[in-house]
Scaffold this motif. Structure first.
Motif, PDB file in Angstrom:
ATOM      1  N   GLY A   1     -37.922  74.490  29.094  1.00 30.39           N
ATOM      2  CA  GLY A   1     -37.116  73.463  29.742  1.00 30.39           C
ATOM      3  C   GLY A   1     -36.065  72.901  28.802  1.00 30.39           C
ATOM      4  O   GLY A   1     -34.913  72.658  29.191  1.00 30.39           O
TER       5      GLY A   1
ATOM      6  N   LYS B   1     -33.383  75.623  28.287  1.00 32.04           N
ATOM      7  CA  LYS B   1     -32.472  75.711  29.428  1.00 32.04           C
ATOM      8  C   LYS B   1     -31.457  74.580  29.406  1.00 32.04           C
ATOM      9  O   LYS B   1     -30.269  74.785  29.670  1.00 32.04           O
ATOM     10  CB  LYS B   1     -33.271  75.691  30.723  1.00 32.04           C
ATOM     11  CG  LYS B   1     -32.447  75.995  31.970  1.00 32.04           C
ATOM     12  CD  LYS B   1     -33.356  76.155  33.176  1.00 32.04           C
ATOM     13  CE  LYS B   1     -32.566  76.595  34.399  1.00 32.04           C
ATOM     14  NZ  LYS B   1     -33.457  76.824  35.566  1.00 32.04           N
ATOM     15  N   ALA B   2     -31.925  73.387  29.065  1.00 28.56           N
ATOM     16  CA  ALA B   2     -31.009  72.250  28.976  1.00 28.56           C
ATOM     17  C   ALA B   2     -29.967  72.482  27.891  1.00 28.56           C
ATOM     18  O   ALA B   2     -28.781  72.173  28.061  1.00 28.56           O
ATOM     19  CB  ALA B   2     -31.799  70.975  28.690  1.00 28.56           C
TER      20      ALA B   2
ATOM     21  N   GLN C   1     -27.358  75.055  29.111  1.00 30.68           N
ATOM     22  CA  GLN C   1     -26.483  74.573  30.179  1.00 30.68           C
ATOM     23  C   GLN C   1     -25.538  73.476  29.727  1.00 30.68           C
ATOM     24  O   GLN C   1     -24.544  73.205  30.405  1.00 30.68           O
ATOM     25  CB  GLN C   1     -27.334  74.050  31.346  1.00 30.68           C
ATOM     26  CG  GLN C   1     -28.100  75.140  32.071  1.00 30.68           C
ATOM     27  CD  GLN C   1     -28.981  74.587  33.174  1.00 30.68           C
ATOM     28  OE1 GLN C   1     -29.305  73.388  33.178  1.00 30.68           O
ATOM     29  NE2 GLN C   1     -29.388  75.432  34.097  1.00 30.68           N
TER      30      GLN C   1
ATOM     31  N   GLN D   1     -26.136  80.881  31.765  1.00 32.29           N
ATOM     32  CA  GLN D   1     -27.449  80.263  31.894  1.00 32.29           C
ATOM     33  C   GLN D   1     -28.530  81.325  31.729  1.00 32.29           C
ATOM     34  O   GLN D   1     -28.428  82.407  32.312  1.00 32.29           O
ATOM     35  CB  GLN D   1     -27.596  79.594  33.265  1.00 32.29           C
ATOM     36  CG  GLN D   1     -26.604  78.481  33.524  1.00 32.29           C
ATOM     37  CD  GLN D   1     -26.803  77.842  34.881  1.00 32.29           C
ATOM     38  OE1 GLN D   1     -27.841  78.036  35.504  1.00 32.29           O
ATOM     39  NE2 GLN D   1     -25.818  77.091  35.318  1.00 32.29           N
TER      40      GLN D   1
ATOM     41  N   ALA E   1     -34.701  72.497  33.874  1.00 33.97           N
ATOM     42  CA  ALA E   1     -34.187  71.994  32.604  1.00 33.97           C
ATOM     43  C   ALA E   1     -34.740  70.603  32.347  1.00 33.97           C
ATOM     44  O   ALA E   1     -34.830  69.769  33.248  1.00 33.97           O
ATOM     45  CB  ALA E   1     -32.670  71.959  32.626  1.00 33.97           C
ATOM     46  N   SER E   2     -35.123  70.349  31.099  1.00 38.34           N
ATOM     47  CA  SER E   2     -35.621  69.028  30.735  1.00 38.34           C
ATOM     48  C   SER E   2     -34.440  68.107  30.479  1.00 38.34           C
ATOM     49  O   SER E   2     -33.285  68.527  30.477  1.00 38.34           O
ATOM     50  CB  SER E   2     -36.509  69.116  29.493  1.00 38.34           C
ATOM     51  OG  SER E   2     -35.747  69.585  28.391  1.00 38.34           O
ATOM     52  N   SER E   3     -34.747  66.858  30.243  1.00 42.14           N
ATOM     53  CA  SER E   3     -33.687  65.878  30.007  1.00 42.14           C
ATOM     54  C   SER E   3     -34.006  65.056  28.767  1.00 42.14           C
ATOM     55  O   SER E   3     -35.164  64.674  28.538  1.00 42.14           O
ATOM     56  CB  SER E   3     -33.558  64.953  31.224  1.00 42.14           C
ATOM     57  OG  SER E   3     -32.562  63.983  31.013  1.00 42.14           O
TER      58      SER E   3
ATOM     59  N   ASP F   1     -29.769  68.197  24.612  1.00 45.40           N
ATOM     60  CA  ASP F   1     -28.773  68.257  25.686  1.00 45.40           C
ATOM     61  C   ASP F   1     -27.709  67.169  25.557  1.00 45.40           C
ATOM     62  O   ASP F   1     -27.096  66.764  26.545  1.00 45.40           O
ATOM     63  CB  ASP F   1     -29.457  68.152  27.048  1.00 45.40           C
ATOM     64  CG  ASP F   1     -30.197  66.822  27.242  1.00 45.40           C
ATOM     65  OD1 ASP F   1     -30.303  66.047  26.268  1.00 45.40           O
ATOM     66  OD2 ASP F   1     -30.665  66.567  28.372  1.00 45.40           O
TER      67      ASP F   1
END
Length: 411
Positions: free
Chosen positions: A114, A117-118, A121, A140, A147-149, A153
């Motif tokens: 996750g 992916k963040a 992106q 991607q 995706a985590s937050s 990121d």
């Protein structure tokens, strides 16, 4: 001689049949892997050298060593004007996928994916020079988890890369192994990405985390890293990859030939070393041509003389010519002046063969120009990877024997 049985392999990054003269580098890397496995501190590794000395081959071999130690690995090739996000995300994705089957907590892997992916992106709001990010930089990865937050990121590549590599190292720690990211053509990374990579390696080193970066690049790579972070001189272990000595060059030719029950006369080996200068790519090129022209074993010096023009013609087109054609008329004039100065200073077989640097002030005098007026040509040649500046006020060819080739070309 049967050309089908020809064992030599003159190709870009193609492993030769006998990886001669690189035992020390392989042994050093084995020690690095073992020390990290035992929780000992170690530095990331940087391989530097001219084109044709086998940096990519060695990089791939080191990666195989890491895989044999059950490490997670990923490899990328840096490109000018391309963000580091896409390739490093793909490399780490591959590395963690190699470790995932041995991890006892699938949720832990999903959590890292996750974050990955963040990171992938989160393109910067604008590319270099204020341009919108290119489509390739908005790539991607094929990751199913959301995706985590709040982690890796932020959009600041230095902050994000430090967090991402720290999390990747934690996954490796869980499995009781390590991760190695291999970066070829590392001198082509942008300044921001180089700075971010140095910062991440610095953080990992302080934490004693089991993640290392193994880079390969042209001789000025240490200067590129030092310009990004002053502490990079102490952050990495630098290994200069050079031409083969006589013993290693003979081994590179004789060992694969012996496996095919073919021998060389001593005078043939003498001449092959003289022609190739010990550069691994040239050793393979001359070896392949000689094999194809030799009527029988043992291979003689006469066979080498007959085959040499073919090897030189192939090098002139594929190794030298393709690079020469990329240069503009002004850039070719600059390189011709470099080649002439190398010959005047050292005579044929002297300084040019040693690929020594030429002072830019001498080039300006030879062309009857002011140094500042030649800066655009010099900078363009550096960007194209045809020359490099290892020390302030000097330049040198990135390709062995390029000066010799230029002196054969019509003005």
């Amino acid at each position: 001689m049967d050309p089908v049985r020809n064992p030599y392999a003159p190709g870009a990054g193609q492993r030769p049949p006998e990886l001669a003269g690189r035992g020390r580098e392989l042994d050093v890397f084995d020690v690095v892997l073992e020390r990290i496995a035992r929780g000992r501190p170690e530095r990331s590794l940087m391989l530097t050298g001219l084109r044709g000395v086998g940096k990519t081959v060695l990089l791939n071999t080191l990666r195989s060593q890491a895989i044999n130690h059950l490490w997670g690995t990923g490899k990328i090739e840096a490109r000018p004007d391309q963000s580091l996000r896409r390739p490093v995300a793909a490399a780490l994705h591959m590395a963690v996928r190699e470790l995932a089957p041995r991890h006892r907590a699938p949720d832990r892997i999903d959590a890292f994916l996750g974050v990955l992916k963040a990171f992938a992106q989160r393109a910067a709001p604008a590319g270099r020079g204020g341009a919108a990010p290119k489509l390739r930089d908005r790539w991607q990865p094929g990751i199913d988890v959301p995706a985590s937050s709040g982690r890796a990121d932020s959009g600041d590549i230095e902050i994000d890369l430090v967090e991402l590599l720290t999390d990747a190292a934690a996954v490796a720690t869980d499995v009781g192994t390590g991760i190695a990211i291999f970066i070829d053509e590392m001198q082509d990374l942008g300044a921001e990405d180089v700075s971010a990579l140095c910062a991440a390696c610095h953080e990992l080193s302080q934490l004693g985390a089991p993640l290392i970066v193994v880079g390969a690049g042209l001789p000025h790579l240490p200067a590129v890293l030092s310009a990004a972070k002053s502490y990079s001189e102490r952050l990495f272990r630098y290994q200069r990859i050079d031409r083969l000595d006589r013993i290693a060059a003979d081994q590179a030719l004789c060992a694969p030939a012996e496996r095919e029950e073919v021998e060389y006369e001593q005078k043939a080996l003498d001449l092959l070393y003289e022609k190739s200068g010990g550069y691994p790519y040239f050793v393979q090129a001359y070896g392949k041509a000689t094999w194809d022209h030799a009527p029988r074993s043992p291979i003689t010096a006469a066979d080498v003389r007959v085959a040499a023009p073919e090897a030189e013609a192939e090098l002139a087109v594929g190794f030298f010519g393709s690079r020469f054609e990329r240069a503009t008329p002004a850039e070719r004039e600059y390189m011709r002046a470099m080649a002439t100065l190398a010959l005047v200073d050292g005579e044929e077989g002297g300084r040019d063969d040693m690929d020594a640097a030429v002072p830019t002030a001498e080039i300006a005098r030879a062309l009857g120009r002011k140094p500042a007026s030649l800066s655009p040509a010099r900078d363009a040649l550096i960007k194209k990877g045809l020359i490099y500046s290892g020390e302030r006020g000097t330049v040198a060819f990135t390709v062995p024997h390029f000066g010799r080739y230029l002196r054969t070309q019509p003005a």
